[in-house]
Design a protein around this motif. Structure first.
Motif, PDB file in Angstrom:
ATOM      1  N   UNK A 373       0.845  -1.193   0.000  1.00  0.00           N
ATOM      2  CA  UNK A 373       0.000   0.000   0.000  1.00  0.00           C
ATOM      3  C   UNK A 373       0.876   1.238   0.000  1.00  0.00           C
ATOM      4  N   UNK A 374       0.643   2.123  -0.974  1.00  0.00           N
ATOM      5  CA  UNK A 374       1.338   3.413  -1.050  1.00  0.00           C
ATOM      6  C   UNK A 374       0.285   4.512  -0.985  1.00  0.00           C
ATOM      7  N   UNK A 375       0.355   5.314   0.038  1.00  0.00           N
ATOM      8  CA  UNK A 375      -0.602   6.407   0.183  1.00  0.00           C
ATOM      9  C   UNK A 375      -0.241   7.550  -0.759  1.00  0.00           C
ATOM     10  N   UNK A 376      -1.262   8.169  -1.326  1.00  0.00           N
ATOM     11  CA  UNK A 376      -1.058   9.291  -2.231  1.00  0.00           C
ATOM     12  C   UNK A 376      -0.586  10.514  -1.450  1.00  0.00           C
ATOM     13  N   UNK A 377       0.352  11.281  -2.042  1.00  0.00           N
ATOM     14  CA  UNK A 377       0.847  12.507  -1.406  1.00  0.00           C
ATOM     15  C   UNK A 377      -0.024  13.691  -1.827  1.00  0.00           C
ATOM     16  N   UNK A 378      -0.049  14.702  -0.987  1.00  0.00           N
ATOM     17  CA  UNK A 378      -0.828  15.888  -1.295  1.00  0.00           C
ATOM     18  C   UNK A 378      -2.304  15.746  -0.980  1.00  0.00           C
ATOM     19  N   UNK A 379      -2.663  14.879  -0.072  1.00  0.00           N
ATOM     20  CA  UNK A 379      -4.068  14.738   0.306  1.00  0.00           C
ATOM     21  C   UNK A 379      -4.457  15.849   1.292  1.00  0.00           C
ATOM     22  N   UNK A 380      -5.700  16.241   1.225  1.00  0.00           N
ATOM     23  CA  UNK A 380      -6.207  17.318   2.078  1.00  0.00           C
ATOM     24  C   UNK A 380      -6.595  16.734   3.429  1.00  0.00           C
TER      25      UNK A 380
END
Length: 559
Positions: A373-380
């Protein structure tokens, strides 16, 4: 009808001569004024022509050192090219029509000396130079070419490139790698983003063989390192690109709120601000799970199955007590009465010397789950919105306008609109606050700038000052010095005494008939004062007779 009559007596001289003679006959003062005035007029015309062609000055060189500036000025003076100074002498301006010509001539003279040279330095290779000098000249040329390329960027004012090129030797097992340093001087108010800095780094590294981009350092005019150092993923803080992303997110939400509420409250009756909390952390997780094959409907998956079966027999050997009983054949088989007796009988009935073996191995698959699992960067993570709305303007029937605060229901409606526009999420912890308050309107002071102080008028007057001044000087010289002399030279000739007679005729008065001979004798030139006095008395007593005599002369009647 009045007629001007001029009668010239034959053989009587007059002053009617040529223009040159009249000009020569003028007084010395008039001649001097005419010469000086003509010279001034010619100078004014030439000045206007020169000013019209060379009035526009452009920058020849800027940011010059004192040494280069003095050398360039001396060279321009030798070439008879006018010049001006600006920016405290740091920039030299020449007429626009001579900019390129002056640059080429100065370049041929090697000015300015502080200019960056490129590969053209290789064209002036000296005979007998060593390999070290040749390599050093090549390095200087490469540095100059890179400086020119980097300096061509819009945000870069000037650039300097320093290359460290180690000598390559085939006897060394490990060769030293080249490196580079770039010093940038940016224009005021300009900045380079990470993409532009990376482009400069790759430009330099690609121009030098075997240079690693990590070996290139880029600094600005303040000495700050603007190139990304290696292994910066673990450093805290946001880089310029991330800050720009946050600003774009906040501006986007602010624009949404303004576009939604401005039609309701008015363009100048709204102020909005949005703060976004962005998560740029990078999280990567790996999970591996094993599950057995269980469950009522779960079918076991067989990975492999192995069965081994072995049978064998040996020849019957004599056993027992030798004799007649041991040599007898076996008895026929009979059905056993019970299982025990049957097993005993079978065991007894099994032929002597036989053996059997059977092995079975079955392997089943076991469930295995691997999850990355790789979390997306730039999430609000959270959004905070603050909106201030001005009071509502109400106009009564008399035309008077007053400011009325908004009601609670109107504020709630505006809050709901703002929440929908930004995608409000209570679970995320978003916050929206809409406040109604009167706006303070600052009085606008209109500064009445006089017409003669306006920049446009000042520029126009400066541009027209030179031609207007020259034209005024020309007019003063012409009307004060040239025109009086010309009028004196072009004046009509003055008749000598007795050369003409002017009279006005055409009246309706009846002329009395007098003997012409007596009148002619009376008008003859008097030899004595008595005759002159008699002629005067005749003209005073009988002017009509004198006019008749003159008319007869004009008509050609004999006297």
């Amino acid at each position: 009808m009045d007629n001007a009559l001029t009668l010239n007596a034959p053989g009587v001289p007059t002053t009617d001569t040529g223009f040159a003679s009249r000009l020569a006959a003028l007084p010395a003062k008039s001649k001097f004024n005419l010469g000086i005035g003509a010279a001034v007029l010619v100078a004014v015309v030439l000045g206007l022509i020169v000013w019209s062609h060379e009035g526009d000055y452009k920058v020849l060189y800027a940011n010059l050192s004192d040494k280069d500036g003095g050398a360039i000025i001396a060279q321009l003076s030798q070439m008879n090219i006018p010049y001006r100074h600006s920016d405290g002498g740091a920039a030299i301006l020449v007429p626009a029509a001579k900019v390129h010509d002056a640059r080429l001539k100065l370049a041929s003279a090697g000015l300015p000396k502080a200019s960056v040279g490129g590969f053209e330095m290789m064209d002036n290779a000296r005979f007998g130079q060593t390999q070290f000098q040749e390599r050093l000249t090549f390095q200087r040329g490469l540095e100059g070419e890179l400086s020119r390329s980097i300096g061509s960027l819009a945000a870069v004012e000037s650039a300097r490139v320093h290359l460290a090129l180690p000598a390559q030797n085939g006897f060394f097992r490990e060769q030293q790698k080249p490196s580079a340093s770039v010093v940038l001087s940016l224009h005021a108010g300009r900045a380079l983003d990470s993409g532009q800095v990376a482009g400069i780094v790759h430009l330099v590294s690609s121009s030098v063989p075997e240079m690693n981009p990590k070996a290139v350092s880029v600094l600005d005019q303040t000495g700050a390192l603007i190139s990304s150092p290696p292994d910066t993923s673990g450093q805290a803080g946001l880089d310029a690109q991330q800050l720009q992303y946050v600003a774009q997110i906040e501006q986007g939400y602010t624009k949404r709120i303004a576009e939604l509420l401005e039609p309701v409250v008015g363009r100048e009756n709204l102020r909005a601000n949005v703060t976004a909390d962005i998560d740029f952390s990078q999280i990567e997780s790996t999970e591996e799970a094993f599950k057995p094959n269980q469950g009522a409907n779960a079918a076991a998956a067989v990975r492999s199955q192995q069965t081994t079966e072995q049978n064998g027999s040996n020849a019957a050997t004599a056993s027992g007590v030798p004799g007649a009983a041991s040599n007898q054949p076996p008895l026929p088989a009979t059905a056993p009465l019970s299982a025990a007796s049957g097993a005993a009988a079978g065991a007894a009935a099994a032929p002597a010397g036989s053996n059997s073996r059977r092995d079975a191995v079955t392997n089943f698959e076991v469930d295995k789950t691997v999850r990355v699992t790789r979390n997306a960067t730039g999430t609000i993570k959270r959004i905070n919105a603050a909106v201030v709305v001005n009071n509502r303007s109400v106009t009564d029937p008399k035309g008077k306008t007053t400011q009325v605060p908004l009601s609670t229901e109107e504020v709630d409606k505006l809050t709901a609109l703002v929440q929908e526009s930004i995608g409000f999420s209570k679970d995320r912890g978003d916050s929206v606050k809409v406040v109604n308050a009167p706006f303070k309107v600052e009085p606008v002071t209109v500064v009445d700038v006089p017409l003669w102080k306006q920049p446009e008028i000042i520029d126009m007057l400066r541009a027209a000052a030179v031609p207007a001044g020259l034209s005024l000087v020309a007019m003063l010289v012409f009307f004060g010095m040239v025109r009086p002399a010309l009028n004196a030279a072009l004046a009509p000739p003055v008749p000598l005494p007795g050369s003409n007679v002017n009279a006005s005729v055409g009246d309706d008065v009846a002329m009395p008939s007098l003997p012409v001979a007596s009148v002619m004798r009376a008008l003859e030139a008097p030899a004595t004062p008595e005759h002159l006095e008699a002629a005067r008395n005749l003209a005073m007593q009988n002017p009509a007779a004198v006019a008749q005599i003159v008319r007869g002369w004009v008509n050609g009647q004999p006297a």
